[in-house]
Design a protein around this motif. Structure first.
Motif, short mmCIF file in Angstrom:
data_model
loop_
_atom_site.label_atom_id
_atom_site.label_comp_id
_atom_site.label_asym_id
_atom_site.label_seq_id
_atom_site.Cartn_x
_atom_site.Cartn_y
_atom_site.Cartn_z
N MET A 61 -9.45 1.36 0.78
CA MET A 61 -8.95 2.22 -0.60
C MET A 61 -10.30 2.84 -1.01
SD MET A 61 -6.66 -0.73 -2.10
CE MET A 61 -7.36 -1.82 -1.24
N SER A 79 -10.04 10.32 -4.08
CA SER A 79 -10.00 8.73 -4.52
C SER A 79 -8.55 8.02 -4.76
CB SER A 79 -10.62 8.58 -5.82
OG SER A 79 -9.66 8.83 -6.88
N PHE A 80 -8.52 6.91 -4.12
CA PHE A 80 -7.26 6.13 -4.21
C PHE A 80 -6.32 6.23 -5.57
CE2 PHE A 80 -4.61 2.23 -4.11
CZ PHE A 80 -3.76 2.42 -2.72
N GLU A 81 -7.08 6.43 -6.48
CA GLU A 81 -6.59 6.32 -7.95
C GLU A 81 -6.07 7.52 -8.08
OE1 GLU A 81 -7.85 4.99 -12.32
OE2 GLU A 81 -9.08 4.98 -11.15
N LEU A 118 -3.89 -1.97 -6.31
CA LEU A 118 -3.43 -0.96 -5.63
C LEU A 118 -2.79 0.23 -6.68
CD1 LEU A 118 -1.63 -2.98 -3.04
CD2 LEU A 118 -3.46 -1.66 -2.65
N LYS A 119 -3.08 -0.08 -7.89
CA LYS A 119 -2.74 1.12 -8.85
C LYS A 119 -1.18 1.33 -8.69
CE LYS A 119 -7.14 1.75 -9.48
NZ LYS A 119 -7.73 1.21 -10.65
N ASN A 127 -6.47 6.50 1.16
CA ASN A 127 -6.42 5.21 2.08
C ASN A 127 -6.73 5.62 3.29
OD1 ASN A 127 -3.97 5.50 3.93
ND2 ASN A 127 -2.95 5.74 1.89
N LYS A 142 -2.82 8.02 -3.57
CA LYS A 142 -2.56 7.11 -2.44
C LYS A 142 -2.86 7.73 -0.98
CE LYS A 142 -0.47 3.23 -4.80
NZ LYS A 142 0.90 2.26 -4.63
N SER A 165 0.83 -1.17 -0.12
CA SER A 165 -0.05 -0.03 -0.01
C SER A 165 0.81 1.18 0.02
CB SER A 165 -0.96 0.12 1.32
OG SER A 165 -0.34 -0.02 2.41
N ALA A 170 -15.81 2.14 -1.07
CA ALA A 170 -14.46 1.85 -0.89
C ALA A 170 -14.47 0.22 -0.97
CB ALA A 170 -13.88 2.24 0.51
N HIS A 229 -7.99 8.27 9.10
CA HIS A 229 -7.67 8.78 7.79
C HIS A 229 -6.37 9.82 8.17
CE1 HIS A 229 -8.14 11.59 4.27
NE2 HIS A 229 -7.83 10.56 3.46
#
Length: 413
Positions: free
Chosen positions: A411, A386-388, A132-133, A395, A391, A103, A316, A336
């Motif tokens: 995520m 967003s996680f994309e 996990l991109k 997350n 990161k 991560s 998520a 967070h």
């Protein structure tokens, strides 16, 4: 120097721990006393009389069985770059270890045994990399010494993996023929693979581009601590300390305080005890604002025209890390970065098969190591990307309210 965080992944006995040991050994990052202890404990010795896997396998069970159980972190540096390595276990039941280790990584090294080619675990770890991109994927085809350094074997495995990468839409994939046991093409070029024209693995790791254009990143700063000395000499001092998560902040910038959605300007920036004109990604800083605003730990200071999302309900992907099962309606804390809120699982939409990325319907409670898509609701609004997109701000973790244990890796979509 910048820091590259990377993770090694692969099936059992593919040579992950040996590869890391080889990087440390050949780059002269092992102390003399470590080397002496290594020689005494070595069972599976190479030509130098040592078992390099012992450098990362720290648990007794790992050394006795010759396997990796927990994620081990190792640190080393060269004149060009510092490195943080996560050695992840290859077993199916340690999927959660793999996901948590990956991560925070910027690059993944997937090891493939040259005798076996692409197998189920190769696909599983590639799928996790896609989930996990991961922007950089290195395919290290190991144990080339056991296939007589065959170019044909290397090309066949490369062709196999290219099909996997295309299906998962993995970009920036690089291939290396190596022998971790003998050190071929890891720190030094090997004469035994004269057909290979690429760089060594370490040379690639030293030069791979990891930092995107900081000017273009959406500026994010989360307050970790409010500095208010209330002394005679600093009677009116109020600064907001934290780390610049991304982007650049300059004196005079118009910013918005979130989740309050109040606009103000930066009046002063300090770092290292000195006033500066700007700060950038990963720098610790104390930011002062022009207006008297109630700003607390966990609040975000963002550029007014580049704002993240502020929601108290969102979707998520969650990797479940606990032996206690996950069910709809369960309540947790969500952390967070430096913000902690109460949250409830409103809906579990589907389970994600980590072998195929297929979505399967929910028929029972979610168990340890399973990956699901959920809808979460928080007690008050959460500030996130967003996680994309990011990161760092995409997350979070779920924490059990009673045991205070971390039970889920989140995520945000």
């Amino acid at each position: 120097m910048d820091i590259l965080r990377f993770i090694t992944a692969g099936s059992v006995d593919d040579g992950k721990s040996t590869l890391i040991g080889r990087l440390l050994y050949d780059s002269k990052n092992i102390l003399i006393d470590q080397l002496e202890a290594l020689e005494k404990q070595s069972k599976n010795k190479n030509e130098n009389g040592v078992d390099l896997a012992i450098l990362t396998d720290g648990l007794r069970a790992e050394r006795e069985q010759g396997i990796t159980i927990d994620v081990a972190y190792r640190y080393f540096s060269t004149p060009k770059r510092k490195f943080i390595i996560a050695d992840a276990p290859g077993h199916i039941q340690y999927t959660r270890n793999m996901i948590t280790g990956a991560s925070n990584s910027q690059l993944i090294i997937i090891l493939i045994d040259a005798r076996q080619g692409v197998i189920e675990q190769t696909r599983r770890h590639s799928i996790i990399a896609a989930l996990l991109k991961m922007k950089n994927v290195v395919v290290a085809i190991n144990k080339m010494d056991l296939v007589d350094y065959s170019e044909e074997v290397f090309n066949n495995i490369k062709a196999q993996y290219e099909l996997v990468a295309k299906k998962l839409k993995l970009e920036n994939v690089s291939y290396f023929p190596i022998s971790a046991f003998n050190g071929d093409n890891i720190v030094s070029k090997s004469e035994k693979t004269d057909w290979y024209q690429g760089s060594t693995l370490l040379d690639f790791l030293e030069n791979v581009e990891i930092n995107e254009d900081q000017e273009k990143e959406n500026p994010r700063f989360q307050v970790q601590y409010v500095i208010r000395p209330q002394t005679d000499e600093l009677h009116d001092y109020r600064g907001y300390a934290g780390e610049v998560i991304s982007g650049i902040y300059r004196k005079g910038d118009e910013i918005t305080v979130l989740p309050q959605n109040i606009q103000t300007k930066i009046s002063k920036i300090e770092t290292g005890g000195h006033e500066v004109d700007f700060v950038f990604t990963n720098q610790p800083a104390v930011i002062h604002v022009e207006d008297d605003i109630d700003i607390s730990r966990g609040d975000f200071l963002v550029k007014t025209n580049q704002q993240p999302k502020v929601e108290n309900e969102f979707e998520a992907v969650v990797c479940w890390l606990d032996k206690k099962e996950l069910n709809e309606g369960n309540k947790y804390f969500i952390q967070h970065k430096s913000k902690t809120l109460k949250a409830i699982i409103k809906e579990i939409e589907y389970k994600i098969d980590v072998n195929t990325l297929e979505q399967t319907p929910i028929t029972e409670s979610i168990k340890l190591n399973e990956v699901v898509k959920v809808r979460l609701k928080t007690a008050s609004p959460l500030v996130f990307d967003s996680f994309e997109d990011s990161k760092s701000t995409g997350n979070a973790i779920l924490i059990d309210e009673t045991s205070n244990s971390t039970v889920g890796a989140v995520m945000i979509l």
